[in-house]
Design a protein around this motif. Structure first.
Motif, mmCIF file in Angstrom:
data_model
loop_
_atom_site.group_PDB
_atom_site.id
_atom_site.type_symbol
_atom_site.label_atom_id
_atom_site.label_comp_id
_atom_site.label_asym_id
_atom_site.label_seq_id
_atom_site.Cartn_x
_atom_site.Cartn_y
_atom_site.Cartn_z
ATOM 1 N N ALA A 1 0.683 -1.247 -0.232
ATOM 2 C CA ALA A 1 -0.049 0.096 -0.042
ATOM 3 C C ALA A 1 0.915 1.287 -0.030
ATOM 4 O O ALA A 1 0.533 2.467 -0.718
ATOM 5 N N GLY A 2 1.989 1.323 0.889
ATOM 6 C CA GLY A 2 2.954 2.258 0.794
ATOM 7 C C GLY A 2 3.571 2.650 -0.589
ATOM 8 O O GLY A 2 3.516 3.611 -0.949
ATOM 9 N N ALA B 1 -7.474 1.047 1.482
ATOM 10 C CA ALA B 1 -6.891 0.500 0.175
ATOM 11 C C ALA B 1 -8.146 0.641 -0.970
ATOM 12 O O ALA B 1 -7.854 0.864 -1.924
ATOM 13 N N HIS B 2 -9.102 -0.205 -0.419
ATOM 14 C CA HIS B 2 -10.449 0.084 -1.406
ATOM 15 C C HIS B 2 -10.649 1.513 -1.497
ATOM 16 O O HIS B 2 -11.378 1.937 -2.708
ATOM 17 N N PHE B 3 -10.838 2.470 -0.487
ATOM 18 C CA PHE B 3 -10.800 3.998 -0.789
ATOM 19 C C PHE B 3 -10.141 4.509 -1.914
ATOM 20 O O PHE B 3 -10.467 5.230 -2.551
ATOM 21 N N LEU B 4 -8.803 4.211 -1.901
ATOM 22 C CA LEU B 4 -7.964 4.629 -2.694
ATOM 23 C C LEU B 4 -8.084 4.280 -4.249
ATOM 24 O O LEU B 4 -7.656 4.814 -5.187
ATOM 25 N N LEU B 5 -8.786 3.037 -4.122
ATOM 26 C CA LEU B 5 -8.911 2.483 -5.574
ATOM 27 C C LEU B 5 -10.279 3.005 -5.973
ATOM 28 O O LEU B 5 -10.942 2.479 -6.989
ATOM 29 N N GLN B 6 -11.110 4.078 -5.296
ATOM 30 C CA GLN B 6 -12.267 4.518 -5.344
ATOM 31 C C GLN B 6 -13.240 3.573 -5.448
ATOM 32 O O GLN B 6 -14.589 3.784 -5.840
ATOM 33 N N ASP B 7 -13.264 2.394 -4.563
ATOM 34 C CA ASP B 7 -14.252 1.414 -4.266
ATOM 35 C C ASP B 7 -14.873 1.956 -3.002
ATOM 36 O O ASP B 7 -14.499 1.120 -2.003
ATOM 37 N N THR B 8 -15.904 3.087 -2.972
ATOM 38 C CA THR B 8 -16.119 3.475 -1.564
ATOM 39 C C THR B 8 -17.207 2.529 -1.055
ATOM 40 O O THR B 8 -17.123 2.514 0.307
ATOM 41 N N GLN B 9 -17.958 1.829 -1.739
ATOM 42 C CA GLN B 9 -18.971 0.985 -1.173
ATOM 43 C C GLN B 9 -18.090 -0.156 -0.194
ATOM 44 O O GLN B 9 -18.411 -0.508 0.751
ATOM 45 N N ALA B 10 -17.008 -0.872 -0.854
ATOM 46 C CA ALA B 10 -16.106 -1.874 -0.242
ATOM 47 C C ALA B 10 -15.460 -1.153 1.059
ATOM 48 O O ALA B 10 -15.609 -1.884 2.043
ATOM 49 N N ALA B 11 -14.954 0.066 0.992
ATOM 50 C CA ALA B 11 -14.345 0.695 1.965
ATOM 51 C C ALA B 11 -15.262 0.863 3.212
ATOM 52 O O ALA B 11 -14.870 0.784 4.332
ATOM 53 N N MET B 12 -16.353 1.492 2.911
ATOM 54 C CA MET B 12 -17.151 1.656 3.915
ATOM 55 C C MET B 12 -17.844 0.360 4.631
ATOM 56 O O MET B 12 -17.768 0.253 5.999
ATOM 57 N N LEU B 13 -17.829 -0.741 4.124
ATOM 58 C CA LEU B 13 -18.169 -2.049 4.610
ATOM 59 C C LEU B 13 -17.039 -2.345 5.612
ATOM 60 O O LEU B 13 -16.991 -2.814 6.600
ATOM 61 N N GLY C 1 1.792 2.082 -3.274
ATOM 62 C CA GLY C 1 1.104 2.478 -4.417
ATOM 63 C C GLY C 1 0.342 1.201 -4.784
ATOM 64 O O GLY C 1 -0.608 1.344 -5.909
ATOM 65 N N LYS C 2 0.644 0.180 -4.528
ATOM 66 C CA LYS C 2 0.033 -1.123 -4.991
ATOM 67 C C LYS C 2 -1.185 -1.522 -4.251
ATOM 68 O O LYS C 2 -1.079 -2.461 -3.732
ATOM 69 N N ASP C 3 -2.374 -0.809 -4.273
ATOM 70 C CA ASP C 3 -3.336 -0.998 -3.497
ATOM 71 C C ASP C 3 -4.051 -2.250 -3.742
ATOM 72 O O ASP C 3 -4.581 -3.139 -2.796
ATOM 73 N N SER C 4 -4.261 -2.831 -4.888
ATOM 74 C CA SER C 4 -4.876 -3.895 -5.273
ATOM 75 C C SER C 4 -4.162 -5.333 -4.901
ATOM 76 O O SER C 4 -4.637 -6.288 -4.120
ATOM 77 N N GLU C 5 -2.661 -5.270 -4.873
ATOM 78 C CA GLU C 5 -1.875 -6.188 -4.130
ATOM 79 C C GLU C 5 -1.856 -6.196 -2.706
ATOM 80 O O GLU C 5 -1.939 -7.413 -1.902
ATOM 81 N N ALA C 6 -2.054 -4.982 -2.039
ATOM 82 C CA ALA C 6 -2.230 -4.691 -0.654
ATOM 83 C C ALA C 6 -3.572 -5.400 -0.199
ATOM 84 O O ALA C 6 -3.583 -6.051 0.723
ATOM 85 N N ILE C 7 -4.690 -5.383 -1.060
ATOM 86 C CA ILE C 7 -6.128 -5.913 -0.892
ATOM 87 C C ILE C 7 -5.928 -7.353 -0.577
ATOM 88 O O ILE C 7 -6.255 -8.056 0.374
ATOM 89 N N PHE C 8 -4.970 -7.998 -1.716
ATOM 90 C CA PHE C 8 -5.106 -9.337 -1.665
ATOM 91 C C PHE C 8 -4.251 -9.873 -0.410
ATOM 92 O O PHE C 8 -4.701 -10.968 0.216
ATOM 93 N N ASP C 9 -3.127 -9.079 -0.054
ATOM 94 C CA ASP C 9 -2.382 -9.584 1.410
ATOM 95 C C ASP C 9 -3.370 -9.495 2.519
ATOM 96 O O ASP C 9 -3.423 -10.005 3.227
ATOM 97 N N PHE C 10 -4.079 -8.410 2.564
ATOM 98 C CA PHE C 10 -4.935 -8.162 3.704
ATOM 99 C C PHE C 10 -5.733 -9.432 3.809
ATOM 100 O O PHE C 10 -6.118 -9.846 4.688
ATOM 101 N N ASN C 11 -6.358 -9.569 2.687
ATOM 102 C CA ASN C 11 -7.199 -10.889 2.561
ATOM 103 C C ASN C 11 -6.540 -12.171 3.069
ATOM 104 O O ASN C 11 -7.080 -12.999 3.764
ATOM 105 N N LEU C 12 -5.571 -12.393 2.791
ATOM 106 C CA LEU C 12 -4.515 -13.527 3.309
ATOM 107 C C LEU C 12 -4.516 -13.519 4.654
ATOM 108 O O LEU C 12 -4.508 -14.336 5.588
ATOM 109 N N ALA C 13 -3.942 -12.476 5.189
ATOM 110 C CA ALA C 13 -3.939 -12.058 6.733
ATOM 111 C C ALA C 13 -4.989 -12.358 7.586
ATOM 112 O O ALA C 13 -5.055 -12.996 8.700
ATOM 113 N N LEU C 14 -6.204 -12.079 7.045
ATOM 114 C CA LEU C 14 -7.555 -12.323 7.606
ATOM 115 C C LEU C 14 -7.780 -13.827 7.551
ATOM 116 O O LEU C 14 -8.429 -14.300 8.650
ATOM 117 N N THR C 15 -7.318 -14.578 6.825
ATOM 118 C CA THR C 15 -7.561 -16.278 6.901
ATOM 119 C C THR C 15 -6.542 -16.734 7.734
ATOM 120 O O THR C 15 -6.961 -17.869 8.278
#
Length: 307
Positions: free
Chosen positions: A149-150, A186-198, A152-166
């Motif tokens: 994320a630092g 990361a979702h917010f920076l990718l303009q996916d506000t709905q996922a960010a809010m969740l 700027g690879k927000d999509s890859e960051a989300i992938f790793d956040f998902n792995l951490a959660l598992t």
């Protein structure tokens, strides 16, 4: 928001002291009988108590006794991290890895030091190695997500956040809240506000006292033009963190858009005061400019209404 990514400090390896009970006829231990492990455990105890400089001295003593004591280098790295001496932390973990190439904690800690220095690419390299060594440890995935994320690879960051959660133990609700909050960013920076809010909602549900999740959700509300929601969340931020100048700015903007002009002006004035007290001159000047512009707009609206 400054640096959006909350930095995640590695969990210290815990070593338990074994106390020997001496009989009445036992001789006291001589200084030559103190082992490297004894010094190491003294240092770990000092670390637990927050005495990082004293801990470093104990780790130094451990290394003097045993030059290739990889764990002592790795733990001394942690002490240097706490003292924000990242250059020395990197050097210590590098030495630990030289002596023990499969030292998971050393890769994790060196990655953290590199991350703190803004060297995200090399931090990711270390976290990649950590993942290989311990694929079931959530810390490597979480730290790599922050580094990505630092960078700027927000999509890859989300992938790793998902792995951490598992992989994360479900009993650690505060850590779960951190991951949801960071994934939301990361979702917010990718303009996916709905996922960010969740994600921000989940973070708040797990930790209702973390002002960052409210702040981030307030920003998402602002993007959605939900100014009432933004005012609600920034107000909660200020209850939990009363000197958060940026929350005053953001709430002021939301209040202005809602037509609460006097409240908006009050928020911006408080924000400028806090920025000034905190020595944040650029933010202070920008807030004064914003305050001036809002005053002019309010004055212009009043003049038109009187014509």
């Amino acid at each position: 928001m400054g640096n959006l990514w909350r930095l995640f400090v590695s969990v210290i390896i815990v070593f338990y002291l074994t106390f020997l009970t001496l009989s009445a006829h036992s001789a006291p231990l001589s200084i030559t009988q103190i082992t490297a492990s004894d010094f190491l455990e003294l240092g770990v105890d000092k670390m637990r108590g927050g005495n990082y400089q004293e801990a470093i001295e104990n780790f130094n003593q451990a290394i003097e006794v045993e030059k290739d004591f990889a764990v002592a280098y790795s733990d001394r790295c942690l002490a240097h991290l706490q003292l924000q001496d990242y250059h020395q932390a990197i050097a210590d973990c590098t030495q630990a890895i030289n002596f023990a190439p499969d030292n998971f904690e050393a890769y994790l800690n060196r990655g953290l030091a590199l991350y703190r220095e803004g060297d995200y690419l090399n931090a990711i390299v270390d976290y990649n190695r950590a993942v290989v060594l311990k694929p079931s440890d959530f810390r490597a995935y979480y730290n790599r997500a922050l580094a990505r994320a630092g960078d700027g690879k927000d999509s890859e960051a989300i992938f790793d956040f998902n792995l951490a959660l598992t992989q994360i133990p479900q009993i650690t609700s505060l850590l779960l809240a951190d991951i949801y909050n960071d994934r939301g960013l990361a979702h917010f920076l990718l303009q996916d506000t709905q996922a960010a809010m969740l994600d921000f909602n989940l973070a708040i549900r797990l930790n209702a006292n973390d002002y960052r999740a409210y702040f981030n959700r307030g920003c998402a509300c602002g993007r959605n033009r939900d100014d009432f929601g933004a005012v609600r969340d920034f107000s909660q931020v200020l209850k939990l963190n009363p000197s958060n100048a940026q929350a005053y700015v953001n709430r002021g903007i939301a209040r202005y858009r809602l037509g609460y002009h006097l409240d908006a002006m009050s928020d911006l004035q408080k924000a400028s005061k806090y920025f000034d007290n905190q020595g944040k001159r650029v933010a202070y000047e920008k807030t004064l400019d914003l305050l001036k512009n809002l005053r002019q707009q309010i004055s212009s609206v009043t003049e038109i209404a009187l014509l």
